[in-house]
Scaffold this motif. Sequence first.
Motif, PDB file in Angstrom:
ATOM      1  N   PHE A  20      22.427 -35.369 -89.245  1.00 54.30           N
ATOM      2  CA  PHE A  20      21.793 -34.110 -89.274  1.00 54.30           C
ATOM      3  C   PHE A  20      22.117 -32.995 -88.324  1.00 54.30           C
ATOM      4  CE2 PHE A  20      18.719 -36.368 -91.977  1.00 54.30           C
ATOM      5  CZ  PHE A  20      18.252 -35.383 -93.103  1.00 54.30           C
ATOM      6  N   ALA A  21      22.481 -33.439 -87.087  1.00 58.05           N
ATOM      7  CA  ALA A  21      23.032 -32.364 -86.095  1.00 58.05           C
ATOM      8  C   ALA A  21      24.171 -31.748 -86.600  1.00 58.05           C
ATOM      9  CB  ALA A  21      23.143 -33.200 -84.815  1.00 58.05           C
ATOM     10  N   LEU A  22      25.176 -32.211 -87.073  1.00 59.41           N
ATOM     11  CA  LEU A  22      26.361 -31.811 -87.615  1.00 59.41           C
ATOM     12  C   LEU A  22      25.970 -30.649 -88.506  1.00 59.41           C
ATOM     13  CD1 LEU A  22      29.329 -31.365 -87.325  1.00 59.41           C
ATOM     14  CD2 LEU A  22      29.769 -33.154 -88.772  1.00 59.41           C
ATOM     15  N   LEU A  23      25.071 -31.027 -89.741  1.00 57.71           N
ATOM     16  CA  LEU A  23      24.940 -30.355 -90.887  1.00 57.71           C
ATOM     17  C   LEU A  23      24.084 -28.971 -90.469  1.00 57.71           C
ATOM     18  CD1 LEU A  23      24.544 -29.646 -93.693  1.00 57.71           C
ATOM     19  CD2 LEU A  23      22.373 -31.085 -93.872  1.00 57.71           C
ATOM     20  N   PHE A  24      23.222 -29.199 -89.360  1.00 58.30           N
ATOM     21  CA  PHE A  24      22.338 -28.014 -88.937  1.00 58.30           C
ATOM     22  C   PHE A  24      23.415 -27.043 -87.974  1.00 58.30           C
ATOM     23  CE2 PHE A  24      18.556 -30.316 -89.974  1.00 58.30           C
ATOM     24  CZ  PHE A  24      17.869 -29.277 -90.542  1.00 58.30           C
ATOM     25  N   ALA A  25      24.294 -27.710 -87.336  1.00 57.05           N
ATOM     26  CA  ALA A  25      25.242 -27.104 -86.550  1.00 57.05           C
ATOM     27  C   ALA A  25      26.115 -26.067 -87.450  1.00 57.05           C
ATOM     28  CB  ALA A  25      26.119 -27.689 -85.629  1.00 57.05           C
ATOM     29  N   ALA A  26      26.615 -26.860 -88.343  1.00 56.92           N
ATOM     30  CA  ALA A  26      27.468 -25.996 -89.532  1.00 56.92           C
ATOM     31  C   ALA A  26      26.673 -24.862 -90.242  1.00 56.92           C
ATOM     32  CB  ALA A  26      28.047 -27.016 -90.555  1.00 56.92           C
ATOM     33  N   LEU A  27      25.324 -25.136 -90.639  1.00 55.11           N
ATOM     34  CA  LEU A  27      24.477 -24.165 -90.947  1.00 55.11           C
ATOM     35  C   LEU A  27      24.303 -23.007 -90.200  1.00 55.11           C
ATOM     36  CD1 LEU A  27      22.004 -26.043 -92.986  1.00 55.11           C
ATOM     37  CD2 LEU A  27      23.434 -24.661 -93.796  1.00 55.11           C
ATOM     38  N   SER A  28      24.353 -23.253 -88.916  1.00 59.26           N
ATOM     39  CA  SER A  28      23.948 -22.351 -87.838  1.00 59.26           C
ATOM     40  C   SER A  28      25.229 -21.451 -87.688  1.00 59.26           C
ATOM     41  CB  SER A  28      23.565 -22.922 -86.628  1.00 59.26           C
ATOM     42  OG  SER A  28      23.322 -21.864 -85.302  1.00 59.26           O
ATOM     43  N   ALA A  29      26.419 -21.962 -87.747  1.00 59.52           N
ATOM     44  CA  ALA A  29      27.707 -21.105 -87.406  1.00 59.52           C
ATOM     45  C   ALA A  29      27.731 -20.376 -88.879  1.00 59.52           C
ATOM     46  CB  ALA A  29      28.728 -22.146 -87.280  1.00 59.52           C
TER      47      ALA A  29
END
Length: 393
Positions: free
Chosen positions: A165-174
């Motif tokens: 989930f960390a990578l998914l949320f990081a991508a959404l933030s970017a």
Amino acid sequence: MSKTSPAGTIHRPAIPLYAAGFVTAFGAHSIAAGMGAQSGSIGLSLLNLGILLAVYDLAEVFLKPVFGVLSDRIGPKPVIVGGLLAFAAFSLVGLWGADPLLLGLARLGQGAAASAFSPASSATVARLAGGKNAGKFFGRYGSWKSLGYIIGPLLGAGLIQVGGFALLFAALSALATATAIWVAVSLPRFEPVPRVRYTVLDLARQVTERRFLVPTAVLAASTGALGAAIGFLPALATRHGLDPVAGTAAVSVLAIASAIASPWVGTRRDLQGISDAAGMRAGLLLTAAGIGIVAAIPGPITLFIAALLIGAGIGTATPLAFAHLADTTPPERMGRTMGSAELGRELGDAGGPLIVGSLATLGGLPLGLGALALLIGTASAPRLNRTTPPLRR
């Protein structure tokens, strides 16, 4: 900059608004699909999963009308940029997504942030159209949202597989940050329209006008069908011996059909080839037919026929409903109207799956889907008031 720009110069500023629509669709559906798939690994019970799925929509139900009014008062651009930046910030909370509490906080914050930039974006699309090309603009806006529905679950699953989930949320933030910068740089600044004082009686009359109620009911019915189809078409696929990938493929067929239909229908509407009333009715009837077919004759073939009809119906009804609202709403209350209409969509998004799920528990999935098809068909019955012409600004 005012809305007096020539029609040929306003398409490029609208593109970041389309991207904002993509952000909210991609964000909501990628995380929802990911939580469903990973619920066991992060210790979520079915009840907790349901709560985490609901908090995003719950925030939008309460806050969209509020932010719609705010965009009327201070102008839509700061609301859009601020909402996107807030979405990016709350997405960072999801870097600790293995913790259900923090995952819920991230979802709640994202829903609140989307409540700001989603209705403000719709209102700005309407103002960019300037009463001339509302169908084309909302057709493209809906098409980008459909792309978010297509890509969200698939790309979200891939990102979770690679980095959790960390990578998914990081991508959404970017993505939200990049879109906020794009809007800040490319979107003209619309000054607030001079405020007109309304009494409580005026407000009550405005939200009960046929020209508002009919398209808002269409939006609610269309979104209810979308929410139910995304959740229950895959369930039907597995019940009839298909691979889970087939269910995802059916949802993709639905979204692709909607993405193709939306801009085409919007353009035809602006060329007066499709009337708002007839087009919205046809869209809902197509949607009801698709759900009815799969309820009456569930099977591998009818599953994809249903997905095609539902997608085409949603892609027909949604841009026409938004365009009608844009053309019949005075500029000084565009944000409030779009916020209230988006509230109708959220109620449909929550109500559609709830109706199907509750009736399916009592009498099986075909009963739930059949009841939803009947309700959507009924929603096509109310007619627009022909004596209320569109406002041409």
